[in-house]
Design a protein around this motif. Structure first.
Motif, short mmCIF file in Angstrom:
data_model
loop_
_atom_site.label_atom_id
_atom_site.label_comp_id
_atom_site.label_asym_id
_atom_site.label_seq_id
_atom_site.Cartn_x
_atom_site.Cartn_y
_atom_site.Cartn_z
N LYS A 178 91.67 125.63 26.75
CA LYS A 178 91.34 124.23 26.50
C LYS A 178 91.18 123.91 25.01
CE LYS A 178 89.14 123.46 31.00
NZ LYS A 178 87.91 123.05 31.71
N LEU A 179 91.79 124.73 24.17
CA LEU A 179 91.68 124.52 22.72
C LEU A 179 92.07 123.12 22.29
CD1 LEU A 179 92.92 127.83 21.05
CD2 LEU A 179 90.74 126.67 20.66
N GLY A 180 93.12 122.57 22.88
CA GLY A 180 93.60 121.25 22.48
C GLY A 180 93.10 120.13 23.36
N ASN A 181 92.13 120.41 24.22
CA ASN A 181 91.61 119.41 25.14
C ASN A 181 90.50 118.61 24.47
OD1 ASN A 181 89.96 118.19 27.25
ND2 ASN A 181 91.11 119.43 28.71
N SER A 182 90.73 117.32 24.25
CA SER A 182 89.76 116.49 23.52
C SER A 182 88.46 116.32 24.29
CB SER A 182 90.38 115.12 23.20
OG SER A 182 90.75 114.45 24.40
#
Length: 281
Positions: A178-182
């Motif tokens: 979820k690194l790019g999950n805002s």
């Protein structure tokens, strides 16, 4: 007889002096009255999640607002300045969310130990963000005329919290997928977490956590992890941290710390050297 009398009196004086010295050097366990404000009470308790939701637009836009009526949060301290890497701030969690409290005071670990539950009165304080990281404190204007929430005076902080008991606090595992999950970063920034099975980029047994020659304007150094972009996540270490000059581990490790954010980049703030451990599957 006179000599015996003097001997007894001298012996009593030595015993009394020793007793006084022992009393001076004993450090009592905090009972909730030595620090903070015992009169802080729960009159309008809200969760950290409710607080961040209510002021989401203020946080998102880098603004700040003052609390003008009695409002309290209650949470457990997750990080402090015990080894100098987390400077003038603590992490606080209540099970629904997490937030950073900024305090212009050193030695916070002595009274705000990890696992210490506290009740915080927010009236008169400010909520806002720095690099989108939600924070509580007071406004500060930097040399570029930018104002944001930063460290509140020590005396002010003492009026706004009450020490409660000790509670266990365990980190949750960071979800690398979820690194790019805002939404993930919005919900979890400032939380105590562990990233498992990580390896430091460029670790060779000599490269250290924070070299003076590599520091930025805030006297910190960012270290990347293998297979993770430095735009997404870094381990951030102050050159003043006790472990700043320790070599980066060369093997696979689990890294625990306060996972703050600077805009959309995760910044792991290790609390102490023992937060980095050999990988456990």
């Amino acid at each position: 007889m006179r000599h015996i009398h003097y001997y007894i009196m001298s012996l009593l004086a030595v015993c009394l002096l020793t007793s006084c010295m022992d009393g001076d050097w004993d450090i009592p366990e905090p009972d909730g009255t030595e620090f903070g404000n015992a009169s802080v009470t729960e009159t309008n308790l809200v969760t950290i999640a409710q607080l961040k939701s209510k002021y989401a637009s203020v946080i998102k836009n880098g603004g700040y607002v003052q609390f003008t009526e009695p409002t309290q949060i209650k949470g457990v301290v997750t990080g402090n300045d015990i080894q100098g890497n987390i400077y003038n701030q603590i992490g606080l969690e209540d099970g629904t969310g997490s937030i950073i409290i900024c305090i212009s005071q050193g030695g916070l670990f002595g009274q705000l130990q990890v696992g210490r539950e506290i009740l915080v009165e927010l009236e008169g304080l400010f909520i806002g963000s720095y690099g989108l990281q939600p924070e509580i404190g007071t406004p500060y204007t930097n040399k570029n005329e930018r104002t944001y929430v930063s460290r509140m005076p020590r005396v002010l902080w003492q009026q706004h919290y009450k020490l409660l008991g000790m509670k266990g606090i365990e980190p949750i595992e960071f979800d690398v997928s979820k690194l790019g999950n805002s939404n993930y970063i919005d919900e979890n920034c400032g939380r105590l977490m562990t990233i498992k099975g990580a390896r430091f980029q460029g670790a060779n047994g000599k490269r250290v956590y924070a070299n003076e020659k590599e520091k930025d304007a805030a006297n910190c150094v960012n270290r990347s992890l293998q297979n993770i972009s430095s735009n997404a996540l870094v381990v951030r270490t102050s050159t003043y941290a006790d472990f700043a000059n320790k070599p980066l581990p060369t093997g696979t490790v689990d890294i625990t710390g306060i996972f703050t954010r600077y805009n959309n980049t995760w910044q792991i703030l290790i609390r102490e050297e023992s937060d980095v451990k050999e990988y456990e599957q």
